[in-house]
Each structure stands twice: as structure tokens, then as C-alpha cells.
Design an enzyme around this catalytic site. Sequence first.
Site, mmCIF file in Angstrom:
data_model
loop_
_atom_site.group_PDB
_atom_site.id
_atom_site.type_symbol
_atom_site.label_atom_id
_atom_site.label_comp_id
_atom_site.label_asym_id
_atom_site.label_seq_id
_atom_site.Cartn_x
_atom_site.Cartn_y
_atom_site.Cartn_z
ATOM 1 C CG HIS A 59 72.970 130.540 18.506
ATOM 2 N ND1 HIS A 59 71.561 129.942 17.975
ATOM 3 C CD2 HIS A 59 72.887 131.617 17.838
ATOM 4 C CE1 HIS A 59 71.131 130.862 17.295
ATOM 5 N NE2 HIS A 59 71.992 131.843 17.184
ATOM 6 C CG HIS A 81 66.489 128.585 15.415
ATOM 7 N ND1 HIS A 81 67.583 128.352 15.669
ATOM 8 C CD2 HIS A 81 66.490 130.031 14.981
ATOM 9 C CE1 HIS A 81 68.535 129.302 15.942
ATOM 10 N NE2 HIS A 81 67.803 130.313 15.220
ATOM 11 C CE1 TYR A 83 67.260 125.381 12.787
ATOM 12 C CE2 TYR A 83 66.590 127.457 12.171
ATOM 13 C CZ TYR A 83 67.472 126.568 12.773
ATOM 14 O OH TYR A 83 68.595 127.502 13.005
#
Length: 271
Positions: A59, A81, A83
Amino acid sequence: MSQVDTCLAVIDQAANGFVPQIGMVLGSGLGPFADRVEAVASIGFDDLPGFPQAGVGGHAGRLVLGHVGGTRVAVLQGRAHYYEQGKADVMAVAIQTFKAMGCEALILTNAAGSMVTEAGPGSVMLLTDHINMTGVSPLFGAQGNQRFVDMTQAYHHGMNDAMRSAAKANKVTLHEGVYAWMCGPHFETPAEIRALKILGAQAVGMSTVPEVILARHQGLPLCALSIVTNYAAGMSPTPLSHEQTMEYAKMATDAVERLLHAFIKAFETPT
Ligand code: HPA
């Protein structure tokens, strides 16, 4: 000034009045699609307050504005995300900025595990619906009646039809399925996958659903594609790993890029 207003000012400075039609989020392995954009501007997430500070390998973390086949797009190369920080609303400013910039629709992409044998690693799946298995919402703390978002048709039927047509015209095999959002970052157990199958999911992953909820809160129509990087836990002898995810995402890159290109070129404002 709100974070979204600050982002708009930064974007306007860099792209001078550019109004995108489509906002896109590129998931694991799809980052290179941003290189196919005839870029007007490219802005690092560092310069956009509230945008995700992307941390997962693969990313890049930038917003690319430009043209694809004559259509104006705003592409997030990289996402965050739930998480990573345990914050379900980590994509809120980015999605709100898409809306504020003038995007008419979103295309969301991700890497996912497949729970159907027909859709093996390297295949592409159009999401028709989702199951939120995390118990959290990116709208926790949101105010007003708009927070009670209708999720009945979260994945826009017209956009899905257009994606099917683009796949057919370009000879891309497009599977379809329901995506189960698991919190991660651990992969699932085989028992969890058996349970998800019974619940009616065909794909499993750790992203996208919060973005879908945030986009619907903004009234943005959307469609979403999963790149199948692996059979879900217990379905194959191959151990699950992020390295495998990245490796297999590349297998589908060509087909997904062709599909996205065709869809974007033929884009019409969803009604
Ligand atoms: N499970 C959850 N997330 C994933 C998977 C998986 O099998 N593959 C890619 N992302």
C-alpha cells in the site's frame, strides 16, 4: 476548518478545480492500477489530514487524480484497515472527501479468500452483498437520523450490471458473491470458514465493508470487486500468509485492470 475541508483545499491547490466522477480504493495487489491513470495530480496521504497512514506492505498511500479512458477518477492507492488501530472509521475522512470532491460513485477493491471451488486463486468476484462479522460499525458515534443507513441495496444494481457487461465484452470471467468482513489481522480457522459458508458468504476478507457503510452514509452509489488470492482456511493445503496474498493478487491484476478500464470508460452516472 474540518479535516475534509482541509483536504479539499490541498486537493484544489494540487489539481486546480478537478472534479472526479468516480472515486476508487485500490486494495492489496491492485496498487499498480494507479499508474494507468493519466494523472493530473498525485498527493501523498501525509499531506491529507485524516487520510489513512497506510501500513500494510503493498500500500503506497497516495491519492491520484486524473483520467482513465476519458473519465475523471480519484484513486486511493492504499487504504487502512480496522485491524491496524482497532478504528472502524479509519477511512471516514477519505470517503467523505470523495463525496465532497464531487464523486458520483465509488469502486472498491480488495483481496479476499474464496469459499467456492469455482472461484480459485487469481479469479475476480463482483460483490453482491456483505455480512459484517465484526460487530462494529464505522458509524459508531455518528449523529443524526442519517446514521441509520439503509443497507438493503448497498451494492448498486446498475453499477453491478455495468460491471457484468464490461466483463463480458472483455472476456473476463466474473464470479459473484457475498463478502464476509472478518476483523483480522489473523486469518480464519477452518471452523469459522465452515460457519461463514453456512451463513451464505462466498468470499472472506478484512476490508471494504466499513468503506461501503461510510459511502452509503454519504449517499454514494458503489460497486466492489474482490481479487481471490487464496482458498479460505481449511479448503487447501497451502498455508495462508500475507506473502501468498500479495503473490496471487498479481495473477488477477491483468484481468481486473482490463475490467476496471472498460467499466470506467463506459461509466454513466448511476441513477
Ligand atoms: N481471509 C481473510 N482475508 C483475506 C483472505 C482470507 O483468506 N485472503 C485475502 N484476504
